[in-house]
Design a protein around this motif. Structure first.
Motif, PDB file in Angstrom:
ATOM      1  N   SER A 168       0.563  -0.726  -0.452  1.00  0.00           N
ATOM      2  CA  SER A 168       0.119   0.142   0.416  1.00  0.00           C
ATOM      3  C   SER A 168       0.577   0.884  -0.079  1.00  0.00           C
ATOM      4  O   SER A 168       0.574   2.487   0.121  1.00  0.00           O
ATOM      5  N   GLY A 169       2.407   0.957   0.580  1.00  0.00           N
ATOM      6  CA  GLY A 169       2.813   2.010   0.621  1.00  0.00           C
ATOM      7  C   GLY A 169       3.054   3.218   1.574  1.00  0.00           C
ATOM      8  O   GLY A 169       3.188   4.487   1.755  1.00  0.00           O
ATOM      9  N   ILE A 170       1.831   2.903   2.447  1.00  0.00           N
ATOM     10  CA  ILE A 170       2.253   3.167   3.862  1.00  0.00           C
ATOM     11  C   ILE A 170       2.955   3.221   5.141  1.00  0.00           C
ATOM     12  O   ILE A 170       3.570   2.536   5.005  1.00  0.00           O
ATOM     13  N   LEU A 171       3.441   4.330   5.342  1.00  0.00           N
ATOM     14  CA  LEU A 171       4.874   5.058   5.601  1.00  0.00           C
ATOM     15  C   LEU A 171       4.624   5.149   7.415  1.00  0.00           C
ATOM     16  O   LEU A 171       3.740   6.098   7.916  1.00  0.00           O
ATOM     17  N   TYR A 172       4.976   4.652   8.439  1.00  0.00           N
ATOM     18  CA  TYR A 172       4.043   4.227   9.929  1.00  0.00           C
ATOM     19  C   TYR A 172       5.211   3.986  10.858  1.00  0.00           C
ATOM     20  O   TYR A 172       6.450   4.014  10.521  1.00  0.00           O
ATOM     21  N   ILE A 173       5.117   4.473  11.867  1.00  0.00           N
ATOM     22  CA  ILE A 173       5.722   4.670  12.515  1.00  0.00           C
ATOM     23  C   ILE A 173       5.134   3.234  13.723  1.00  0.00           C
ATOM     24  O   ILE A 173       3.971   3.588  14.295  1.00  0.00           O
ATOM     25  N   ASN A 174       5.872   2.335  14.349  1.00  0.00           N
ATOM     26  CA  ASN A 174       5.232   0.771  14.806  1.00  0.00           C
ATOM     27  C   ASN A 174       5.755   1.562  16.422  1.00  0.00           C
ATOM     28  O   ASN A 174       6.252  -0.020  17.083  1.00  0.00           O
ATOM     29  N   GLY A 175       4.851   2.426  17.592  1.00  0.00           N
ATOM     30  CA  GLY A 175       5.773   2.809  18.589  1.00  0.00           C
ATOM     31  C   GLY A 175       5.872   3.726  18.875  1.00  0.00           C
ATOM     32  O   GLY A 175       5.545   5.050  17.810  1.00  0.00           O
ATOM     33  N   SER A 176       6.676   4.484  19.849  1.00  0.00           N
ATOM     34  CA  SER A 176       7.046   5.734  20.186  1.00  0.00           C
ATOM     35  C   SER A 176       8.105   6.333  19.972  1.00  0.00           C
ATOM     36  O   SER A 176       9.244   5.691  20.396  1.00  0.00           O
ATOM     37  N   LEU A 177       8.818   7.575  19.318  1.00  0.00           N
ATOM     38  CA  LEU A 177      10.471   8.260  19.444  1.00  0.00           C
ATOM     39  C   LEU A 177      10.610   8.763  20.291  1.00  0.00           C
ATOM     40  O   LEU A 177      10.183   9.222  21.581  1.00  0.00           O
ATOM     41  N   ASP A 178      11.887   9.253  21.079  1.00  0.00           N
ATOM     42  CA  ASP A 178      12.449   9.733  21.814  1.00  0.00           C
ATOM     43  C   ASP A 178      13.316  10.384  21.564  1.00  0.00           C
ATOM     44  O   ASP A 178      14.651  10.259  21.331  1.00  0.00           O
ATOM     45  N   TRP A 179      13.158  11.700  21.391  1.00  0.00           N
ATOM     46  CA  TRP A 179      14.002  12.939  21.201  1.00  0.00           C
ATOM     47  C   TRP A 179      15.653  12.861  22.017  1.00  0.00           C
ATOM     48  O   TRP A 179      16.282  12.738  21.495  1.00  0.00           O
ATOM     49  N   GLU A 180      15.729  12.210  23.515  1.00  0.00           N
ATOM     50  CA  GLU A 180      16.586  12.153  23.937  1.00  0.00           C
ATOM     51  C   GLU A 180      17.897  11.196  23.572  1.00  0.00           C
ATOM     52  O   GLU A 180      18.939  10.857  23.850  1.00  0.00           O
ATOM     53  N   THR A 181      16.792   9.995  22.876  1.00  0.00           N
ATOM     54  CA  THR A 181      17.627   8.975  22.175  1.00  0.00           C
ATOM     55  C   THR A 181      18.254   9.435  21.594  1.00  0.00           C
ATOM     56  O   THR A 181      18.682   8.700  20.419  1.00  0.00           O
ATOM     57  N   LYS A 182      17.208   9.572  19.989  1.00  0.00           N
ATOM     58  CA  LYS A 182      18.200   9.790  18.653  1.00  0.00           C
ATOM     59  C   LYS A 182      16.573  11.120  18.189  1.00  0.00           C
ATOM     60  O   LYS A 182      15.863  10.800  18.314  1.00  0.00           O
ATOM     61  N   GLN A 183      17.237  11.882  17.437  1.00  0.00           N
ATOM     62  CA  GLN A 183      16.895  13.484  17.318  1.00  0.00           C
ATOM     63  C   GLN A 183      16.354  13.260  15.742  1.00  0.00           C
ATOM     64  O   GLN A 183      15.110  14.276  15.499  1.00  0.00           O
ATOM     65  N   VAL A 184      16.746  12.577  15.218  1.00  0.00           N
ATOM     66  CA  VAL A 184      16.639  12.337  12.930  1.00  0.00           C
ATOM     67  C   VAL A 184      17.071  11.261  12.956  1.00  0.00           C
ATOM     68  O   VAL A 184      17.797  10.612  13.513  1.00  0.00           O
ATOM     69  N   HIS A 185      16.215  11.059  12.104  1.00  0.00           N
ATOM     70  CA  HIS A 185      16.006   9.489  11.694  1.00  0.00           C
ATOM     71  C   HIS A 185      16.017   9.208   9.817  1.00  0.00           C
ATOM     72  O   HIS A 185      15.209  10.255   9.691  1.00  0.00           O
ATOM     73  N   LYS A 186      16.940   9.200   9.352  1.00  0.00           N
ATOM     74  CA  LYS A 186      16.846   8.418   8.108  1.00  0.00           C
ATOM     75  C   LYS A 186      16.617   7.189   7.674  1.00  0.00           C
ATOM     76  O   LYS A 186      17.486   6.531   7.644  1.00  0.00           O
ATOM     77  N   LEU A 187      15.727   7.003   6.864  1.00  0.00           N
ATOM     78  CA  LEU A 187      15.403   5.782   5.519  1.00  0.00           C
ATOM     79  C   LEU A 187      15.750   6.231   4.751  1.00  0.00           C
ATOM     80  O   LEU A 187      15.524   7.312   4.427  1.00  0.00           O
ATOM     81  N   GLN A 188      15.796   5.348   3.814  1.00  0.00           N
ATOM     82  CA  GLN A 188      15.737   5.349   2.261  1.00  0.00           C
ATOM     83  C   GLN A 188      14.680   4.944   1.900  1.00  0.00           C
ATOM     84  O   GLN A 188      14.397   3.267   1.861  1.00  0.00           O
ATOM     85  N   VAL A 189      13.445   4.649   1.157  1.00  0.00           N
ATOM     86  CA  VAL A 189      12.556   4.103   0.691  1.00  0.00           C
ATOM     87  C   VAL A 189      12.836   3.847  -1.273  1.00  0.00           C
ATOM     88  O   VAL A 189      12.750   5.208  -1.793  1.00  0.00           O
ATOM     89  N   GLU A 190      12.101   2.935  -1.584  1.00  0.00           N
ATOM     90  CA  GLU A 190      13.033   2.878  -2.881  1.00  0.00           C
ATOM     91  C   GLU A 190      11.137   2.013  -3.844  1.00  0.00           C
ATOM     92  O   GLU A 190      10.340   1.155  -2.495  1.00  0.00           O
ATOM     93  N   SER A 191      10.980   2.211  -4.807  1.00  0.00           N
ATOM     94  CA  SER A 191       9.591   0.792  -5.710  1.00  0.00           C
ATOM     95  C   SER A 191      10.642  -0.090  -6.429  1.00  0.00           C
ATOM     96  O   SER A 191      12.015  -0.190  -7.053  1.00  0.00           O
ATOM     97  N   VAL A 192       9.747  -1.096  -6.454  1.00  0.00           N
ATOM     98  CA  VAL A 192      10.567  -2.124  -6.421  1.00  0.00           C
ATOM     99  C   VAL A 192       9.141  -2.958  -8.436  1.00  0.00           C
ATOM    100  O   VAL A 192       7.885  -2.383  -7.394  1.00  0.00           O
TER     101      VAL A 192
END
Length: 842
Positions: free
Chosen positions: A82-106
């Motif tokens: 479906s192409g739905i980008l989601y977060i399955n949990g809670s982010l923590d600023w004190e642990t990590k402030q920025v997440h970088k992902l790579q998304v591609e279609s195949v």
């Protein structure tokens, strides 16, 4: 999809074959952002909050699914179909402030169709961490009298939230203060830095002898302490109060003329604050202050001191911070220079000369040898002792004199001296202190005793005739007496005095000290009429008393007769100025005063007046009685001054003058008038409400016209057309009662009363013009332009208009000044509206 908001949309996707029922349910709970093709994207997501959908990427053939890689940390992923980008949990600023992902279609074989693209998830901080102090308990030390606002310790707290937000912005405060025995706090804290310092009250009252320990409960809040839901923490701060280091030392004693190598350390001061700059300044301006201070607070004397030059020094020590501001109050340093015996005795005179009469008895005081010592008074260093070292000549014997060792008083040791044996003795007196000695020279003269009286060369000097106007200071006689005692001594000097015949000290006698010749002079003016003859007896004496058994006799007396001849003198007035005060309304021929003069020779005196320009007075030539010759008028001349002449009846050339001053007191004899300096007018047509100031004047003294009363005469037209209202004691308002006035001049009858004693009343016809006005609020005068030259009447009218304009402006200034004075003294009158109206009225 159902859209909602500008950033997210709610998702109501049905379950897909690749998602479980629970996953589908979860996906239905979150919102989706706008769907779109695959591309680089940034997302800003608050930390915490649980699972959520961020975005849905759309597939474009031949791609059939998506895949991700990068910093997913096990909670960030994409649903492949479906192409739905989601977060399955809670982010923590004190642990990590920025997440970088790579998304591609195949495609179906797993080969990349598009991408990879970068998806950056920025984690946004929420306030989920309370502040924490770096210590569980703090301890600090403060000195009494420490500078208010100067920190002596710090507390420090941290917050794990984002420091760029309010979440980690901390604010410090003092919750409690134990003990707290003042209404004001003794300590304060900087809400930003956590710096703790004394307050002004604390700087003044902190004293370890009264209370040496304080406990502060310090609170720290995040969110800058500005919101009620901020996190807070607290800690105990124990403060120990210690005695101030900044104290003035006790009085410092330094011995004079020290031989130590200078500078010499004499004391030390210490500030309560580290790193201060010390300095000294003097209480009194000296050419050079012989003290200095080091950067560590050591005070030095820079050179040997001399007590005889200056025995005490007072200066101040100050402590300053790097900006030059005083840290503590100045300390006063007192230095006393201690004496040492470093000064020898000094004779007060190079040669002390004393006299002793040859008949003085043994033990008699001759005089005192005076010496001084510059060392400190009333100490052994300045104690002097006297001793006669030698006597010249030793005739008739040694030790003719005795000196008291502690006072320096010289006395005869035994027998009397004889001038025939020696007329002079020279003594050397040794003066010593504990360490030094000095020789003082003394010369003693044996003087002749006064056993001879003065004897006049003649016992009668006859007589002399003097005119009574002989000048004072004239020498009228020279006299001579001789004395056989030793010359140039008090025994032979002659003093001449009038013994008899001169009760008023009319004569004096001066003596030439070298020749003993006397000069008789006139001391006071002679007066034939008072004393025509003097029978004088002169005596001659010495300033030194005669020895016992010898007395003055007739040989020391001389007679002298002075005859005074008469000189014709002018009359003499009893006083130079005759003054009196009379009322200006006294009748003619009233006696105002009597002048008196006498003639020294007894001749009759005649009187006359000079300078009576107004012919107000006359004088009885025989008695000096002065009468009024005509009516007086204070308003013409208040102080009338003329001269009175006294002349001898037998000799008119002999005359004297005196002043006669007449002060005239006022009576209420002048009727009040209306001041006519400026014309009174109203602008035509009269619109109503106008008014103008009129002034009453009176030539009498202010006592009689301090208050005027204004009223209209009891005439029908006057009361129907006009009204008068009071403004002040000398002015009133005149107002038209209606607007139906013609353009002409009206006579307004006004009754004035000066309220004097008795009061005077006057009826005055005030001319009031009703005229057309120019733009300057003055009567407008039309000029007949058909004639090349104005008529005489028209010229006068033009001149009048100009004078009205000028006068109006002058009068406006006068009334404005009066208005300002009245504002200061009392409230405005009810009918005076404002300055603009007053200017219009004037």
């Amino acid at each position: 999809f159902v859209w909602g908001g500008s950033r997210h949309l709610l998702c109501c996707l049905p379950p897909t074959p690749s998602l479980s029922f629970s996953q589908a349910t979860w996906l239905n709970l979150e919102g989706l952002s706008v769907s779109g093709p695959l591309k680089d994207m940034d997302f800003f997501v608050q930390e915490g909050g649980g699972p959520r959908i961020l975005h849905q990427f759309t597939l474009e053939p031949p791609a059939v699914s998506f895949r991700t890689s990068g910093e997913k940390d096990g909670i960030i992923d994409i649903e492949a179909k479906s192409g739905i980008l989601y977060i399955n949990g809670s982010l923590d600023w004190e642990t990590k402030q920025v997440h970088k992902l790579q998304v591609e279609s195949v495609n179906g074989s797993g080969s990349t169709v598009d991408g990879p693209y970068t998806v950056t998830i920025h984690v946004e901080d929420i306030n989920d961490n309370p502040p924490e102090f770096n210590q569980t308990k703090y301890s600090g030390v403060v000195r009494q009298n420490s500078r208010p606002g100067k920190p002596f310790m710090y507390v420090y707290a941290t917050d794990r939230d984002d420091p760029s937000t309010l979440h980690a912005q901390l604010s410090y405060s003092i919750l409690h203060h134990f003990p707290k025995y003042f209404e004001e706090m003794l300590f304060q804290i900087d809400n930003v830095t956590g710096a703790i310092s004394p307050t002004k009250t604390g700087s003044y009252y902190l004293d370890p002898l009264k209370q040496d320990t304080f406990t502060l409960v310090v609170s720290v809040k995040d969110m800058g302490g500005t919101t009620t839901n901020a996190f807070a923490n607290s800690v105990d701060v124990v403060i120990t109060v210690m005695e101030s280091l900044w104290k003035a030392p006790s009085t410092i004693y330094i011995k004079e003329n020290s031989t130590e190598v200078h500078p010499v350390n004499i004391t030390k001061v210490q500030s309560n604050e580290p790193g201060v700059i010390y300095d000294i300044f003097e209480k009194e301006k000296l050419p050079r202050l012989p003290f200095s201070i080091s950067k560590d607070g050591d005070v030095y004397v820079t050179q040997p001191l001399d007590r005889e030059e200056k025995d005490t020094y007072t200066f101040f020590v100050v402590s300053k911070d790097s900006t030059g501001e005083l840290v503590e109050k100045p300390l006063q340093i007192q230095v006393i220079v201690e004496d040492i015996n470093d000064n020898p005795p000094v004779c007060q005179q190079d040669l002390t000369v004393l006299e002793v009469q040859e008949n003085e008895q043994g033990g008699s005081n001759i005089g005192t040898v005076l010496a001084t010592d510059m060392d400190q008074e009333n100490t052994p260093n300045s104690r002097l002792r006297y001793h006669i070292q030698s006597q010249e000549p030793e005739n008739p014997s040694k030790n003719l004199f005795y000196i008291q060792q502690d006072t320096g008083t010289l006395q005869l040791a035994g027998r009397s001296l004889s001038k025939r044996e020696s007329a002079k003795y020279n003594l050397k007196v040794l003066v010593t202190d504990q360490q030094f000695q000095t020789i003082c020279d003394v010369e003693i003269h044996v003087i002749d005793i006064n056993d001879q009286i003065p004897i006049f060369e003649k016992s009668d000097y006859g007589s002399v005739t003097l005119a009574e106007n002989t000048p004072i200071g004239t020498v009228i006689l020279e006299i001579q007496a001789t004395d056989r005692d030793e010359p140039a001594t008090g025994s032979s000097l002659i003093i001449y005095q009038m013994k008899e015949g001169d009760p008023n000290n009319t004569f004096i006698i001066e003596t030439d000290a070298e020749t003993n010749r006397g000069f008789v002079k006139i001391n006071k003016a002679l007066d034939f009429e008072t004393m025509p003859e003097y029978n004088l007896v002169i005596n001659a004496t010495n300033p030194e008393p005669l020895v016992s058994g010898v007395e003055y006799n007739s040989s020391s007396l001389a007679a002298f007769n002075v005859l005074v001849t008469n000189v014709d003198e002018p009359p003499v007035f009893q006083k130079p100025v005759f003054k009196t005060e009379v009322s200006e309304d006294i009748p003619v021929n009233t006696l105002v005063m009597t002048v008196e003069a006498y003639d020294p020779e007894g001749d009759s005196v005649r009187y006359s007046l000079e300078g009576d320009a107004r012919k107000w007075l006359k004088i009885d030539s025989a008695t000096g009685q002065v009468y009024t010759a005509s009516l007086l008028d204070r308003e013409t001349e208040e102080v009338y001054s003329i001269e009175v002449v006294a002349t001898e009846q037998k000799n008119a050339a002999q005359k004297s003058k005196a002043f006669l001053v007449l002060h005239l007191s006022d009576v209420n004899d002048n009727h009040p008038q209306i001041a006519t300096d400026n014309p009174t007018f109203f602008c035509y047509p009269v619109s109503g409400g106008e008014r103008t100031l009129i002034q009453a004047i009176d030539a009498d003294e202010q006592f009689f016209y301090s208050r005027f009363t204004f009223s209209l005469a009891n005439e029908m037209n006057a009361r129907n057309n006009w009204e008068i209202s009071k403004y002040n004691a000398t002015h009133a308002y005149l107002s038209p009662k209606h607007a139906n006035f013609e353009e002409k001049v009206y006579d307004v009858p006004i009754i004035l009363n000066d309220n004097g004693k008795p009061p005077l009343e006057n009826k005055v016809n005030l001319k009031v013009s009703i005229c057309k006005c120019s733009s300057e609020n003055s009567c407008f005068i039309e000029i007949d332009r058909q004639h090349s030259r104005p008529s005489v009447g028209l010229a006068i009218g033009i001149l009048l208009a100009v004078l009205i304009v000028i006068g109006k402006r002058i009068l406006a200034g006068v009334f404005w000044h009066m208005k300002q004075k009245e504002k200061k003294g009392k409230s405005q009158p009810k009918d005076a509206k404002d300055n603009a109206e007053l200017n219009r009225l004037t």
